[in-house]
Design an enzyme around this catalytic site. Structure first.
Site, PDB file in Angstrom:
ATOM      1  N   ASN A  61       0.873  -1.174   0.000  1.00 41.47           N
ATOM      2  CA  ASN A  61       0.000   0.000   0.000  1.00 41.47           C
ATOM      3  C   ASN A  61       0.910   1.224   0.000  1.00 41.47           C
ATOM      4  O   ASN A  61       1.481   1.571   1.027  1.00 41.47           O
ATOM      5  CB  ASN A  61      -0.894  -0.026   1.250  1.00 41.47           C
ATOM      6  CG  ASN A  61      -1.671   1.261   1.433  1.00 41.47           C
ATOM      7  OD1 ASN A  61      -1.783   2.076   0.509  1.00 41.47           O
ATOM      8  ND2 ASN A  61      -2.227   1.454   2.626  1.00 41.47           N
ATOM      9  N   LYS A  68       0.204   4.215  -0.223  1.00 42.50           N
ATOM     10  CA  LYS A  68      -0.414   5.407   0.388  1.00 42.50           C
ATOM     11  C   LYS A  68      -0.183   6.609  -0.531  1.00 42.50           C
ATOM     12  O   LYS A  68      -0.105   6.450  -1.743  1.00 42.50           O
ATOM     13  CB  LYS A  68       0.112   5.631   1.807  1.00 42.50           C
ATOM     14  CG  LYS A  68      -0.006   4.363   2.655  1.00 42.50           C
ATOM     15  CD  LYS A  68       0.153   4.594   4.121  1.00 42.50           C
ATOM     16  CE  LYS A  68       0.028   3.278   4.860  1.00 42.50           C
ATOM     17  NZ  LYS A  68      -0.089   3.426   6.291  1.00 42.50           N
ATOM     18  N   HIS A  85      -9.634   1.370   4.682  1.00 43.73           N
ATOM     19  CA  HIS A  85      -8.343   1.506   5.373  1.00 43.73           C
ATOM     20  C   HIS A  85      -8.541   2.441   6.571  1.00 43.73           C
ATOM     21  O   HIS A  85      -9.323   3.401   6.488  1.00 43.73           O
ATOM     22  CB  HIS A  85      -7.289   2.071   4.409  1.00 43.73           C
ATOM     23  CG  HIS A  85      -5.916   2.041   5.019  1.00 43.73           C
ATOM     24  ND1 HIS A  85      -5.494   3.005   5.901  1.00 43.73           N
ATOM     25  CD2 HIS A  85      -4.902   1.150   4.909  1.00 43.73           C
ATOM     26  CE1 HIS A  85      -4.255   2.699   6.304  1.00 43.73           C
ATOM     27  NE2 HIS A  85      -3.877   1.587   5.709  1.00 43.73           N
ATOM     28  N   GLU A 106      -5.748  -4.783  10.458  1.00 44.61           N
ATOM     29  CA  GLU A 106      -4.702  -3.788  10.673  1.00 44.61           C
ATOM     30  C   GLU A 106      -4.970  -3.042  11.972  1.00 44.61           C
ATOM     31  O   GLU A 106      -5.749  -2.073  11.985  1.00 44.61           O
ATOM     32  CB  GLU A 106      -4.683  -2.782   9.513  1.00 44.61           C
ATOM     33  CG  GLU A 106      -4.341  -3.394   8.183  1.00 44.61           C
ATOM     34  CD  GLU A 106      -3.678  -2.373   7.253  1.00 44.61           C
ATOM     35  OE1 GLU A 106      -2.632  -2.697   6.704  1.00 44.61           O
ATOM     36  OE2 GLU A 106      -4.207  -1.260   7.114  1.00 44.61           O
ATOM     37  N   GLY A 114       2.309   2.252  10.794  1.00 44.98           N
ATOM     38  CA  GLY A 114       3.288   3.319  10.669  1.00 44.98           C
ATOM     39  C   GLY A 114       3.959   3.690  11.980  1.00 44.98           C
ATOM     40  O   GLY A 114       4.626   4.711  12.074  1.00 44.98           O
ATOM     41  N   GLU A 165      -6.907   4.788   7.701  1.00 49.99           N
ATOM     42  CA  GLU A 165      -6.666   6.219   7.435  1.00 49.99           C
ATOM     43  C   GLU A 165      -7.894   6.852   6.778  1.00 49.99           C
ATOM     44  O   GLU A 165      -8.185   8.029   6.991  1.00 49.99           O
ATOM     45  CB  GLU A 165      -5.399   6.378   6.577  1.00 49.99           C
ATOM     46  CG  GLU A 165      -4.151   6.145   7.428  1.00 49.99           C
ATOM     47  CD  GLU A 165      -2.947   5.590   6.694  1.00 49.99           C
ATOM     48  OE1 GLU A 165      -2.893   5.684   5.456  1.00 49.99           O
ATOM     49  OE2 GLU A 165      -2.056   5.035   7.376  1.00 49.99           O
ATOM     50  N   SER A 205       3.104  -2.148  10.323  1.00 48.91           N
ATOM     51  CA  SER A 205       4.552  -2.230  10.543  1.00 48.91           C
ATOM     52  C   SER A 205       5.140  -3.599  10.192  1.00 48.91           C
ATOM     53  O   SER A 205       6.024  -4.086  10.890  1.00 48.91           O
ATOM     54  CB  SER A 205       4.901  -1.825  11.973  1.00 48.91           C
ATOM     55  OG  SER A 205       4.521  -0.480  12.213  1.00 48.91           O
TER      56      SER A 205
HETATM   57  P1  PGA Z   1       2.643   0.283   7.635  1.00 45.32           P
HETATM   58  O1  PGA Z   1       1.194   0.517   7.002  1.00 45.32           O
HETATM   59  O2  PGA Z   1       3.163  -1.018   7.071  1.00 45.32           O
HETATM   60  O3  PGA Z   1       3.448   1.480   7.188  1.00 45.32           O
HETATM   61  O4  PGA Z   1       2.470   0.212   9.105  1.00 45.32           O
HETATM   62  C1  PGA Z   1       0.306  -0.547   6.792  1.00 45.32           C
HETATM   63  C2  PGA Z   1      -0.973  -0.037   6.188  1.00 45.32           C
HETATM   64  O5  PGA Z   1      -1.420   1.051   6.568  1.00 45.32           O
HETATM   65  O6  PGA Z   1      -1.564  -0.689   5.304  1.00 45.32           O
END
Ligand code: PGA
Length: 245
Positions: A10, A12, A96, A167, A173, A98, A209
């Site tokens: 992803n 982003k 997601h 998640e 992150g 976010e 992560s």
């Molecule tokens: P990350 O993000 O691996 O940077 O923690 C995962 C995600 O948001 O899909």
């Protein structure tokens, strides 16, 4: 019957024409396709054409990161599933964290987006997960259960056609990954609910992560069918190491 493992990057809101081109070349050069492992990247909308041109004919799949619940019309700034499908996408993320947090997406909207994705011939990769406050408060079972049930109710038999991603928001992150045992606990919970819906073949990915150093232990868990990888998917060496873990 369960399917093989799937690792999805992803990106982003990261990338650019030049950076994407090098990343895609490196992924194509370094990825050895296998029956048990699939690899995909989810890019920002403007780059879907670039990703399609680079990956068409390869064993790598691609997708988008969001879609409108509507099929067409006066929805300025939104992108319909059919438009995404025209760029050869197999996947599209829905819900997601976010999007849920920064854009106020509700369980009902996420379910409507998953439905719209299926109607456009895309596989929705539907994300669920609790915040730290929710884990400490109502508990992850309540939150993840509610998020899952909304999708299951809206999709009914079509639930079998989605990919799920657990998640935990506190792990995204942050460098703070769920332990393999913590991930397995939630994945087993989701698996049980999927079995009740006769959708046990659905892949359930872990995200938050994921790195080359922890992917092997996470993917070794019986109910973890791969990963949804954010930050580490922007580095070809790291992402390929995760994909092969
Ligand atoms: P990350 O993000 O691996 O940077 O923690 C995962 C995600 O948001 O899909």
């Amino acid at each position: 019957m369960r399917r093989g493992k799937l690792v999805v990057g992803n990106w982003k809101m990261n990338g650019g024409l030049e950076a994407n081109a090098s990343l895609l070349v490196a992924l194509l050069a370094g990825w050895t396709p296998s029956a048990e492992r699939s690899l995909a990247v989810c890019a920002p909308f403007p780059y879907l054409g670039q990703v399609r041109d680079a990956l068409t004919g390869s064993k790598l799949a691609w997708g988008a990161q969001d879609l409108s619940p509507h099929s067409a019309g006066a929805y300025t700034g939104d992108v319909a599933g059919a438009m995404i499908a025209e760029f050869g996408c197999r996947y599209v993320l829905a819900g997601h964290s976010e999007r849920r947090q920064l854009h106020g997406e509700t369980d009902a909207l996420v379910a409507a987006k998953a439905k719209a994705a299926l109607a456009a011939g895309l596989t929705p990769l539907v994300c669920v997960g609790e915040t730290l406050a929710e884990r400490d408060g109502a508990g992850w079972q309540t939150v993840v259960g509610r998020q899952f049930d909304a999708i299951a109710a809206a999709l009914a038999a079509d639930l079998a056609r989605v990919v799920l991603a657990y998640e935990p928001v506190w792990a995204i992150g942050t460098g703070r990954t769920a332990s393999p045992a913590q991930a397995q606990e939630v994945h087993a919970f989701l698996r049980q609910r999927l079995q009740k819906s006769s959708a046990e073949a659905v892949q359930v990915l872990y995200g938050g992560s994921v790195k080359a150093g922890n992917a092997g232990a996470l993917f070794a868990m019986p109910d973890v069918d791969g990963g949804l990888v954010g930050g580490a998917s922007l580095d070809a060496v790291e992402f390929l190491a995760i994909a092969g873990a």
